[in-house]
Design a protein around this motif. Structure first.
Motif, PDB file in Angstrom:
ATOM      1  N   ILE A 106       0.548   4.740   5.027  1.00 21.94           N
ATOM      2  CA  ILE A 106       1.492   4.758   6.140  1.00 21.94           C
ATOM      3  C   ILE A 106       0.966   5.776   7.133  1.00 21.94           C
ATOM      4  CG2 ILE A 106       3.864   5.293   6.843  1.00 21.94           C
ATOM      5  CD1 ILE A 106       4.772   4.413   4.046  1.00 21.94           C
ATOM      6  N   HIS A 138      -1.115 -11.009  -0.196  1.00 18.31           N
ATOM      7  CA  HIS A 138      -0.619  -9.967   0.703  1.00 18.31           C
ATOM      8  C   HIS A 138      -1.183 -10.178   2.104  1.00 18.31           C
ATOM      9  CE1 HIS A 138       1.225  -6.086   1.630  1.00 18.31           C
ATOM     10  NE2 HIS A 138       0.232  -5.961   2.490  1.00 18.31           N
ATOM     11  N   PRO A 166       9.873   3.056  12.899  1.00 22.82           N
ATOM     12  CA  PRO A 166       9.509   1.757  12.324  1.00 22.82           C
ATOM     13  C   PRO A 166       7.997   1.553  12.379  1.00 22.82           C
ATOM     14  CG  PRO A 166      11.172   1.507  14.056  1.00 22.82           C
ATOM     15  CD  PRO A 166      10.723   2.927  14.077  1.00 22.82           C
ATOM     16  N   ARG A 167       7.494   0.807  11.430  1.00 21.71           N
ATOM     17  CA  ARG A 167       6.051   0.568  11.383  1.00 21.71           C
ATOM     18  C   ARG A 167       5.786  -0.919  11.152  1.00 21.71           C
ATOM     19  NH1 ARG A 167       7.681   3.791   6.940  1.00 21.71           N
ATOM     20  NH2 ARG A 167       7.841   2.544   5.041  1.00 21.71           N
ATOM     21  N   MET A 217      -2.151  -1.972   3.354  1.00 17.47           N
ATOM     22  CA  MET A 217      -2.533  -1.933   1.934  1.00 17.47           C
ATOM     23  C   MET A 217      -4.054  -1.835   1.872  1.00 17.47           C
ATOM     24  SD  MET A 217       0.012  -2.074  -0.219  1.00 17.47           S
ATOM     25  CE  MET A 217      -0.711  -2.640  -1.731  1.00 17.47           C
ATOM     26  N   GLU A 219      -0.721   1.999  -0.453  1.00 17.09           N
ATOM     27  CA  GLU A 219      -0.216   1.690   0.879  1.00 17.09           C
ATOM     28  C   GLU A 219      -0.394   2.928   1.743  1.00 17.09           C
ATOM     29  OE1 GLU A 219       3.886   0.421   1.019  1.00 17.09           O
ATOM     30  OE2 GLU A 219       3.956   0.635   3.202  1.00 17.09           O
ATOM     31  N   MET A 240       3.862 -12.281   8.858  1.00 11.76           N
ATOM     32  CA  MET A 240       4.725 -11.261   9.480  1.00 11.76           C
ATOM     33  C   MET A 240       4.370 -11.031  10.943  1.00 11.76           C
ATOM     34  SD  MET A 240       5.160  -8.355   6.552  1.00 11.76           S
ATOM     35  CE  MET A 240       6.761  -7.709   6.984  1.00 11.76           C
ATOM     36  N   ILE A 260       3.490  -3.846   9.334  1.00 19.99           N
ATOM     37  CA  ILE A 260       2.612  -4.058   8.185  1.00 19.99           C
ATOM     38  C   ILE A 260       1.444  -4.912   8.675  1.00 19.99           C
ATOM     39  CG2 ILE A 260       2.458  -5.055   5.869  1.00 19.99           C
ATOM     40  CD1 ILE A 260       5.433  -4.360   5.522  1.00 19.99           C
ATOM     41  N   LEU A 310       0.674 -12.835   3.767  1.00 24.65           N
ATOM     42  CA  LEU A 310       1.963 -12.286   4.191  1.00 24.65           C
ATOM     43  C   LEU A 310       1.838 -11.554   5.519  1.00 24.65           C
ATOM     44  CD1 LEU A 310       4.910 -11.057   3.620  1.00 24.65           C
ATOM     45  CD2 LEU A 310       3.655  -9.154   2.651  1.00 24.65           C
TER      46      LEU A 310
END
Lengths: 236, 112
Positions: B66, B95, B5-6, B25, B64, B102, B8, B98
């Protein structure tokens, strides 16, 4: 949706979905991990049941068999398998998505030998990065809105004008009526009360004839009375 | 590929996620053919991204990344995800908002 596909997929459909009393409320945007933690059957959250979920994730794997395509979809929280059943008379029709690119699925949850999967109804490649942002925001909105709704007691749905006053006299008044009454009450410590002119001025959003009707009504109800003349009012 | 899991995150959160799996991002700035590329996050923090392999093809404006946070302004990318070209410009401010939501909400997985 479940009815349409029920016969065909009885073997994978979980027991929960067969219960007619489960009122489902449409599509909910979710993260993979939410699905993984979910109970068997339709997705439930804060007392709400949804018969479909929508997930946005990176397509990690695709495997085509004669009857279905199995996708592994990954978001930042987890990976899940999703099945797209091919149409018997049109088996070449399949979603236009690519490995290691984002896609969105709409589908319903299934449990297969203890493993959660999604039966895909629709699948698209993502229209752009903004769609990802939107999905993530929608997941959060759905989650916290569901919690807030679950905490609403019936009393929270009382009309607004009843919340602001503690006087039983105002129960059942329209917002305009209680605004007029409040304005009159604000002048209670003056001898003659508020004049019609002052009422007009302070409640300019209420049309003149409506204001007169409201006054008449409040007088008839015995909530207010005229003081020094017919143009000045006090509240009882 | 085994899954981890990562989170954001954005530029200002890099320090808090040192050594962790993340998703950021970024807007690629300048040359994207080397092993290390320069980019800016949605909160305008300049970052350097080390790639295990060069980006194939012509990357979209915003991508994006990762990977793992390897420094206050460094990311070690496992992969770079590109998005479909769209007429719509990427709304980096939304974003970024967001990302703040989060990373500031509690009990997300509670279901009542």
């Amino acid at each position: 949706m479940n009815d349409t596909f029920g016969d065909q997929f009885n073997t994978t459909a979980s027991a929960g979905q067969a219960q007619p009393e489960q009122k489902s409320e449409g599509i909910v945007p979710v993260f993979v991990q939410q699905v993984m933690c979910a109970e068997e059957g339709n997705f439930q959250m804060w007392g709400m049941t949804f018969n479909m979920v929508t997930i946005v994730g990176i397509v990690r794997h695709m495997e085509t068999s004669s009857t279905k395509i199995t996708y592994t979809l990954e978001d930042h929280t987890g990976q899940i398998e999703a099945h797209y059943w091919l149409e018997e008379d049109n088996p070449s029709k399949s979603p236009d998505v690519m490995v290691n690119c984002y896609a969105r699925i709409y589908g319903s949850l299934r449990q297969h030998s203890g493993k959660k999967t999604v039966m895909i109804f629709r699948m698209f490649s993502l229209s752009g990065a903004n769609e990802l942002t939107t999905h993530l925001l929608e997941v959060y909105t759905a989650r916290y809105k569901a919690e807030r709704l679950s905490q609403k007691r019936p009393s929270d749905f009382m009309p607004m004008h009843q919340e602001h006053t503690d006087n039983s006299n105002t129960a059942g008044l329209t917002p305009h009526q209680s605004a007029v009454l409040q304005a009159i009450r604000n002048y209670m410590d003056t001898e003659s009360g508020i004049s019609m002119t002052q009422l007009h001025k302070s409640l300019s959003y209420i049309p003149g004839n409506e204001l007169r009707e409201i006054i008449e009504f409040l007088v008839t109800e015995g909530i207010i009375y005229t003081s020094i003349d017919a143009e000045h009012f006090l509240s009882t | 590929m085994s899954f981890e899991p990562r989170s954001i995150i954005n530029g200002k959160l890099l320090r808090e996620f040192m050594g962790k799996n993340v998703s950021v991002m970024v807007k690629i700035e300048g040359d994207y053919t080397g092993q290390i590329i320069k980019a800016k996050t949605t909160d305008q923090v300049p970052v350097r991204i080390s790639l295990s392999e060069p980006i194939g093809g012509n990357p979209t404006d915003w991508v994006e990344v990762i990977g793992v946070v390897s420094g206050a302004d460094m990311l070690r990318a496992k992969e770079v995800i590109m998005f479909e070209e769209s007429n719509q410009e990427f709304d980096s401010e939304s974003h970024n908002m967001l990302v703040n939501i989060m990373n500031n909400t509690r009990d997300f997985y509670a279901t009542g």
